[in-house]
Design an enzyme around this catalytic site. Structure first.
Site, PDB file in Angstrom:
ATOM      1  N   HIS A 148       8.486  -2.259   2.121  1.00  0.00           N
ATOM      2  CA  HIS A 148       8.382  -3.508   2.898  1.00  0.00           C
ATOM      3  C   HIS A 148       7.154  -4.185   2.311  1.00  0.00           C
ATOM      4  CE1 HIS A 148       8.509  -5.651   7.049  1.00  0.00           C
ATOM      5  NE2 HIS A 148       7.510  -6.209   6.364  1.00  0.00           N
TER       6      HIS A 148
ATOM      7  N   ASP B  25      -5.025   0.457   7.274  1.00  0.00           N
ATOM      8  CA  ASP B  25      -4.290   1.505   6.576  1.00  0.00           C
ATOM      9  C   ASP B  25      -4.650   2.856   7.185  1.00  0.00           C
ATOM     10  OD1 ASP B  25      -2.886   1.637   3.476  1.00  0.00           O
ATOM     11  OD2 ASP B  25      -3.597   3.516   4.368  1.00  0.00           O
TER      12      ASP B  25
ATOM     13  N   THR C 174       5.158   3.086  -2.027  1.00  0.00           N
ATOM     14  CA  THR C 174       5.716   4.151  -1.179  1.00  0.00           C
ATOM     15  C   THR C 174       6.407   3.603   0.067  1.00  0.00           C
ATOM     16  OG1 THR C 174       3.607   4.441  -0.023  1.00  0.00           O
ATOM     17  CG2 THR C 174       4.013   5.847  -1.947  1.00  0.00           C
TER      18      THR C 174
ATOM     19  N   ASN D 276       1.630  -3.266  -4.539  1.00  0.00           N
ATOM     20  CA  ASN D 276       2.434  -2.400  -5.395  1.00  0.00           C
ATOM     21  C   ASN D 276       3.901  -2.773  -5.242  1.00  0.00           C
ATOM     22  OD1 ASN D 276       0.253  -0.791  -6.345  1.00  0.00           O
ATOM     23  ND2 ASN D 276       0.216   0.283  -4.382  1.00  0.00           N
TER      24      ASN D 276
ATOM     25  N   HIS E 197       3.875  -5.627   1.206  1.00  0.00           N
ATOM     26  CA  HIS E 197       2.557  -5.564   1.837  1.00  0.00           C
ATOM     27  C   HIS E 197       1.487  -5.812   0.801  1.00  0.00           C
ATOM     28  CE1 HIS E 197       3.669  -1.455   0.611  1.00  0.00           C
ATOM     29  NE2 HIS E 197       2.379  -1.245   0.378  1.00  0.00           N
TER      30      HIS E 197
ATOM     31  N   CYS F 265      12.829   1.084   8.536  1.00  0.00           N
ATOM     32  CA  CYS F 265      11.663   0.713   7.728  1.00  0.00           C
ATOM     33  C   CYS F 265      10.390   0.923   8.546  1.00  0.00           C
ATOM     34  CB  CYS F 265      11.785  -0.741   7.284  1.00  0.00           C
ATOM     35  SG  CYS F 265      10.280  -1.394   6.562  1.00  0.00           S
TER      36      CYS F 265
ATOM     37  N   HIS G 119      -2.482  -4.963   0.110  1.00  0.00           N
ATOM     38  CA  HIS G 119      -3.678  -4.197   0.476  1.00  0.00           C
ATOM     39  C   HIS G 119      -4.890  -5.114   0.333  1.00  0.00           C
ATOM     40  CE1 HIS G 119      -1.780  -0.091  -0.028  1.00  0.00           C
ATOM     41  NE2 HIS G 119      -0.966  -0.794  -0.808  1.00  0.00           N
TER      42      HIS G 119
HETATM   43  P1  5GP Z   1       1.962   1.537  -1.076  1.00  0.00           P
HETATM   44  O1  5GP Z   1       1.696   2.883  -1.720  1.00  0.00           O
HETATM   45  O2  5GP Z   1       3.430   1.390  -0.735  1.00  0.00           O
HETATM   46  O3  5GP Z   1       1.403   0.381  -1.829  1.00  0.00           O
HETATM   47  O4  5GP Z   1       1.119   1.542   0.275  1.00  0.00           O
HETATM   48  C1  5GP Z   1       1.577   2.042   1.479  1.00  0.00           C
HETATM   49  C2  5GP Z   1       0.360   2.209   2.341  1.00  0.00           C
HETATM   50  O5  5GP Z   1       0.792   2.412   3.677  1.00  0.00           O
HETATM   51  C3  5GP Z   1      -0.520   3.414   1.977  1.00  0.00           C
HETATM   52  O6  5GP Z   1      -1.836   2.968   1.666  1.00  0.00           O
HETATM   53  C4  5GP Z   1      -0.473   4.298   3.226  1.00  0.00           C
HETATM   54  O7  5GP Z   1      -1.716   4.918   3.516  1.00  0.00           O
HETATM   55  C5  5GP Z   1      -0.080   3.305   4.313  1.00  0.00           C
HETATM   56  N1  5GP Z   1       0.649   3.905   5.400  1.00  0.00           N
HETATM   57  C6  5GP Z   1       1.711   4.764   5.308  1.00  0.00           C
HETATM   58  N2  5GP Z   1       2.164   5.092   6.528  1.00  0.00           N
HETATM   59  C7  5GP Z   1       1.381   4.426   7.422  1.00  0.00           C
HETATM   60  C8  5GP Z   1       1.367   4.360   8.850  1.00  0.00           C
HETATM   61  O8  5GP Z   1       2.166   4.975   9.566  1.00  0.00           O
HETATM   62  N3  5GP Z   1       0.411   3.564   9.418  1.00  0.00           N
HETATM   63  C9  5GP Z   1      -0.500   2.861   8.676  1.00  0.00           C
HETATM   64  N4  5GP Z   1      -1.412   2.130   9.341  1.00  0.00           N
HETATM   65  N5  5GP Z   1      -0.511   2.889   7.333  1.00  0.00           N
HETATM   66  C10 5GP Z   1       0.427   3.672   6.707  1.00  0.00           C
HETATM   67 ZN    ZN Z   2      10.657  -3.598   6.815  1.00  0.00          ZN
END
Ligand code: 5GP
Ligand code: ZN
Length: 114
Positions: free
Chosen positions: A97, A30, A94, A86, A99, A4, A101
């Site tokens: 885990h 992010d 995506t 999300n 999270h 993860c 924002h």
């Molecule tokens: P989701 O689309 O799952 O709600 O958000 C995942 C977020 O994780 C995205 O905004 C993406 O830019 C961020 N993200 C993905 N990979 C990394 C990473 O390796 N480091 C950091 N700091 N953010 C990441």
């Molecule tokens: Zn995790």
């Protein structure tokens, strides 16, 4: 969980820009910011999404939201901010885990869904 991305960030195996940390949560910038301030806060324990939360996680989620308030203040988001989590495919999650924002530093208007 071994495979993860955010577990690896919490463990320090993948670098991140730390914003805040306590015993149960970790917050970092992010990598692809969608606003002038874009911070992610995650529980240190692996929980896949909001859909997996149970009563056992209530104290953890409460703590995370108190931390969100602290982070918003420290980031100077006195004019407001948005919190998004999300959960699942329709939401476009995506990283699986949990999270939250934290977005701010610009006016984002009233709409939530494009
Ligand atoms: P989701 O689309 O799952 O709600 O958000 C995942 C977020 O994780 C995205 O905004 C993406 O830019 C961020 N993200 C993905 N990979 C990394 C990473 O390796 N480091 C950091 N700091 N953010 C990441
Ligand atoms: Zn995790």
């Amino acid at each position: 969980m071994t495979d993860c991305l955010f577990c690896k960030i919490v463990a320090g195996e993948i670098p991140s820009t730390k914003v805040f940390e306590d015993e149960v949560s970790y917050a970092f910038r992010d990598i692809n910011p969608q606003a002038p301030v874009h911070v992610l806060i995650v529980p240190k324990e692996h929980i896949a999404s909001c859909a997996e939360l149970t009563e056992a996680n209530e104290a953890l989620v409460g703590k995370i939201f108190t931390n969100i308030a602290k982070i918003a203040k420290a980031e100077g988001l006195d004019k407001g901010f948005r919190v998004i989590s999300n959960s699942g495919d329709d939401a476009g999650q995506t990283v699986h885990h949990l999270h939250y924002h934290i977005l701010g530093g610009k006016s984002m208007g009233e709409g939530l869904v494009p």
